[in-house]
Design a protein around this motif. Sequence first.
Motif, short mmCIF file in Angstrom:
data_model
loop_
_atom_site.label_atom_id
_atom_site.label_comp_id
_atom_site.label_asym_id
_atom_site.label_seq_id
_atom_site.Cartn_x
_atom_site.Cartn_y
_atom_site.Cartn_z
N LEU A 103 0.87 -1.31 0.46
CA LEU A 103 -0.32 -0.07 -0.01
C LEU A 103 0.83 1.25 -0.20
O LEU A 103 1.84 1.82 0.83
N PHE A 104 0.72 1.93 -1.03
CA PHE A 104 1.54 2.97 -1.34
C PHE A 104 0.81 4.33 -1.06
O PHE A 104 -0.42 4.11 -1.34
N VAL A 105 1.25 5.71 0.32
CA VAL A 105 0.51 6.60 0.46
C VAL A 105 1.33 7.80 0.53
O VAL A 105 2.81 7.90 0.90
N ALA A 106 0.52 8.33 0.06
CA ALA A 106 1.56 10.04 -0.76
C ALA A 106 1.04 10.75 -1.13
O ALA A 106 -0.51 11.38 -0.87
N ASN A 107 2.15 12.05 -0.91
CA ASN A 107 1.27 13.52 -0.26
C ASN A 107 0.06 14.14 -2.19
O ASN A 107 0.43 13.30 -2.95
N VAL B 129 -6.74 5.10 -5.93
CA VAL B 129 -7.90 5.52 -5.79
C VAL B 129 -8.23 6.54 -5.91
O VAL B 129 -7.37 7.70 -5.90
N ALA B 130 -9.06 6.88 -7.05
CA ALA B 130 -9.74 8.16 -7.31
C ALA B 130 -10.47 8.51 -7.26
O ALA B 130 -11.59 8.00 -7.14
N LYS B 131 -10.41 9.85 -7.47
CA LYS B 131 -12.71 10.30 -6.95
C LYS B 131 -13.15 9.96 -8.10
O LYS B 131 -13.08 9.06 -9.51
N VAL C 233 -1.64 -1.16 -4.14
CA VAL C 233 -2.68 0.38 -4.17
C VAL C 233 -2.37 1.37 -3.69
O VAL C 233 -1.11 1.19 -2.86
N ALA C 234 -2.67 2.64 -4.32
CA ALA C 234 -1.48 4.01 -4.18
C ALA C 234 -2.86 5.03 -3.34
O ALA C 234 -3.23 4.32 -4.43
N VAL C 235 -2.89 5.56 -2.99
CA VAL C 235 -4.13 6.44 -2.39
C VAL C 235 -2.97 7.92 -1.96
O VAL C 235 -1.76 7.66 -1.56
N PHE C 236 -4.05 8.18 -1.58
CA PHE C 236 -3.45 9.97 -1.13
C PHE C 236 -4.47 9.57 0.53
O PHE C 236 -5.67 10.83 0.11
N ILE D 124 -8.01 5.14 5.90
CA ILE D 124 -7.27 3.86 4.26
C ILE D 124 -6.82 3.20 4.88
O ILE D 124 -6.29 2.30 4.03
N PHE D 125 -5.54 3.25 6.33
CA PHE D 125 -4.54 1.95 6.83
C PHE D 125 -5.11 1.13 6.81
O PHE D 125 -4.47 -0.35 7.16
N GLN D 126 -6.57 0.63 7.01
CA GLN D 126 -6.82 -0.69 7.84
C GLN D 126 -7.44 -1.35 6.88
O GLN D 126 -6.33 -3.05 6.57
#
Length: 266
Positions: free
Chosen positions: A87-91, A110-112, A158-161, A179-181
């Motif tokens: 799981l990538f988490v980015a600014n 994950v996008a709008k 998966v990558a999320v903001f 989201i970290f769950q």
Amino acid sequence: MEAASANPTPRDRMRPLRYLWRVPLLLLHILFGIVICALILSWAGGVMKDGREPLAHRTIRMWSTLLLRVFGFRSRRFGTPLPDPVLFVANHTSWLDIELLHSQRAACFVAKAEIASWPLVGWMASRGGTIFHRRGNNHSLSSVMAAMVERLREGRSVAVFPEGGTGHNGVLRVFHARIFQAALDAEVPVQPVALRFARHGRRVVDAGFREGESFMGNFLRLLGEPPLDVEVHFLEPVPMSPEGRRRMAEASRERIAVALDTDTPA
């Protein structure tokens, strides 16, 4: 430490010339995306096996890198991304952030939900495994979380903001912990990623959305901007903490904040 730079000059005589050569390149790149990338993404798989990047991943990276080059941006990677699944988490400061990460490592974003209806981009995002979320809808969020866990258990990253939206003026917003769950449920590591625009090693915050700026306004402004480095910093994974999603979110934010504010070699 010196403050991050904003607009380099109040008057840029080269801007019209940049439009003159970049607009035709952009049109050719879009055509390339339709004719080549669409064909490959129609049948190529998206799971990394034995550390080997599949054809779909390489195609997405190539398309993203070339798009950044059309805008005059040079993509640079710092650190090493973990192998799938992660799981990538980015600014998040710009619509280009997905392309920044994709230039170095393909992942399901994950996008709008609105992006799904965009011409070409929406179709390519869907083929790339994008999970669409309707903001403000709790049922949608539950579905997104379930889809994230499913993707991760399939072996895909998966990558999320976690900020939940774009920030302005270089401000890093609070990370949402829920989201970290998904990483805890799928039992995969979490790797923070700092996405940074820079010139001569110093951060440039004006490349992101200005407050109140539209997508098209930002798109046209960046298309005429002087060259920039776009940096993708893969940072140390955060410790897994089943009892403290908030701590995982805070640790990720802290590591990204340090990377954003640290000058890099030019």
